[in-house]
Motif scaffolding. Structure first.
Motif: not given
Lengths: 257, 248
Positions: A221-222, A224-225
């Motif tokens: 993160l961030t 991606f999820e």
């Protein structure tokens, strides 16, 4: 209520201590990276029930690392109890880490990713100053440890600097044999769960080889999820006791949170 | 919430990783664990070995099994190698096959109208959705060309990574027949963003089982900051509607 039920009920993990040992703040020139500031991170943490995250500034690894560290320190300053800051180090420069750890208390550990700083190996000469400092002060160091060669190099570093504590990011999925060997040889090594895409069963595989005490929740993160990686843990075949270790208890002890 | 997976592969693959699901029973165990009711499935042999033989294996492997919605892999009808469009449609109807998957890069053919025009006309006429993974397309421009060459065909493009938004959002804006499979679309808050900009109707839940993660795919939707109505559309509603419109 079992831990897996949090997924199906879309409920945050209120009664489980959750630490994400591997996140990033800051944008990216390479791809769209939305919601990358400290406030957005904490918003996501609250939605999912994540208590603490450990962040570095990902663009800072690719450009001016000191600028990136200021971005990360700012995220920490806004949420000192929720976001811990790794300082990205750069092997192309000589740098006195007292700047970050004595004259300044915004950082708690180091992020090492020298392959993006001139394709340098983890165990290159320029990194030794930082590992020696981490060893002297017992600091955590998060490695980008993807390739088998990187994991072997990281293992050599972990053996040479036994007072530092090393998290081998990604390696439990990407270089399994080498990660298992690292855990056998070094008590000061923890693996993490960070990877965007991996099959169901991969987490159980690494836990079966190194034990549930040696793997910690990490997500990128961030970049991606983080919710899908949380789900990989919650819906895995691990017991709830093992899941609690992976989700937070291991990191709490290892990082002295 | 009911989940119907739009991307599942049955059959023995050439390459597997340690502790990765292989058998139908292992896939069903994962579907049960992740509360996935049904899955659109094609056969590994149709991707890796022989398209026609793989499609026949799918029929055998799913005989009498209501958990799997049959999907055939298609090739262009080039001089007798594969079924003619008419034979394909007849076979789909006779065997309750409701969608098509294509592997243009892996199987080595052009998506241009000179090669696929007649086939895609039939997909449009019979409202048969066409599925493929993003890595089967040469580029975002190839995707855009396909979507605009065949504007009446519904395409579901899956395995879209977190690094593609700059390329794909303008295409979503211009091409209403472009739908994204959610399985590997793991942008931070990306499902919410997609709903805000393009609507939940543009997303179709999928997992990529058994090489993808059902646990991750389900969690991505369950934890998304969107309404229950939007979740329902993504989890099963959009796919069910699309498949219900197929006319064979």
């Amino acid at each position: 209520m079992e831990l897996k039920d949090h997924v199906f009920l879309s409920k945050e993990l209120k009664d489980t201590f959750v630490v994400d040992v591997h996140i990033h703040v800051g944008g990216s020139t390479r791809y769209q990276k939305p919601r990358n500031d400290g406030d957005s991170v904490v918003y996501t943490m609250d939605r999912l029930g994540i208590d603490v995250t450990c962040a570095s500034c990902s663009p800072g690894a690719y450009c001016d690392w000191m600028w990136g560290n200021e971005v990360c320190a700012e995220a920490h300053a806004g949420h000192p109890d929720r976001i811990k800051a790794y300082a990205v180090v750069n092997p192309n420069y000589e740098f006195d880490l007292d700047e970050y750890f004595v004259r300044d208390d915004r950082f708690f550990g180091l992020k090492a990713i020298p392959f993006v700083q001139g394709n340098l190996p983890i165990d290159c000469a320029g990194m030794q100053q930082y590992y020696a400092y981490a060893d002297k002060h017992g600091l955590p160091v998060l490695f980008h440890a993807w390739q088998p060669s990187e994991v072997r190099d990281a293992t050599a570093v972990a053996r040479r600097y036994p007072n530092a504590r090393f998290i081998f990011g990604h390696s439990g999925f990407t270089a399994v044999e080498e990660a298992v060997e690292a855990c056998k040889l070094c008590d000061n090594v923890l693996l993490d769960t960070t990877i965007s895409d991996i099959y169901d069963g991969a987490l159980e595989r690494i836990v079966s080889k190194v034990g549930a005490d040696r793997v910690a929740y990490g997500t990128d993160l961030t970049a991606f999820e983080c919710s899908h990686i949380l789900g990989r843990v919650l819906l895995s075949r691990l017991t709830d006791t093992e899941k609690e270790k992976v989700l937070g208890l291991n990191a709490k002890e290892f990082l002295k949170l | 919430m009911r989940f119907i997976d739009a991307r599942c592969q049955l059959g023995r693959r050439c390459v597997i990783r340690e502790n990765e699901p292989v058998t139908k029973a292992e896939i069903l165990e994962l579907m049960d664990r992740c509360r996935i009711e049904r899955a659109v499935a094609y056969h590994a042999i149709a991707k890796e070995g022989d398209v026609k033989a793989g499609n026949m294996e799918l029929l055998k492997d799913t005989e009498g099994d209501s958990r799997f919605l049959r999907q055939w892999v298609a090739l262009p009808h080039t001089f007798g190698e594969f079924m003619s469009v008419e034979e394909l449609l007849k076979g789909m109807k006779e065997n309750s096959v409701s969608s098509i998957r294509m592997f243009p890069k892996t199987h080595g053919y052009s998506l241009k109208p000179y090669a696929l025009g007649k086939f895609m006309d039939a997909m449009a006429e019979h409202k048969i959705p066409v599925f493929m993974t993003y890595n089967e397309l040469a580029s975002e421009d190839a995707l855009y060309a396909m979507l605009t060459d065949y504007p009446k065909v519904n395409f579901i493009i899956s395995d879209v990574s977190y690094r593609e938004e700059r390329k794909l959002f303008p295409i979503l804006e211009h091409c209403p027949n472009f739908h994204i499979g959610t399985g590997n679309y793991v942008v931070h808050g990306g499902v919410k963003t997609m709903c805000e900009y393009f609507g939940a109707e543009r997303m179709i839940f999928d997992t990529g089982l058994p090489t993808g993660s059902a646990a991750a795919a389900v969690s991505l939707i369950c934890f998304a900051e969107i309404s229950e109505e939007e979740k329902t559309l993504i989890a099963s509603g959009n796919l069910e509607r699309m498949l219900s419109e197929v006319e064979l």
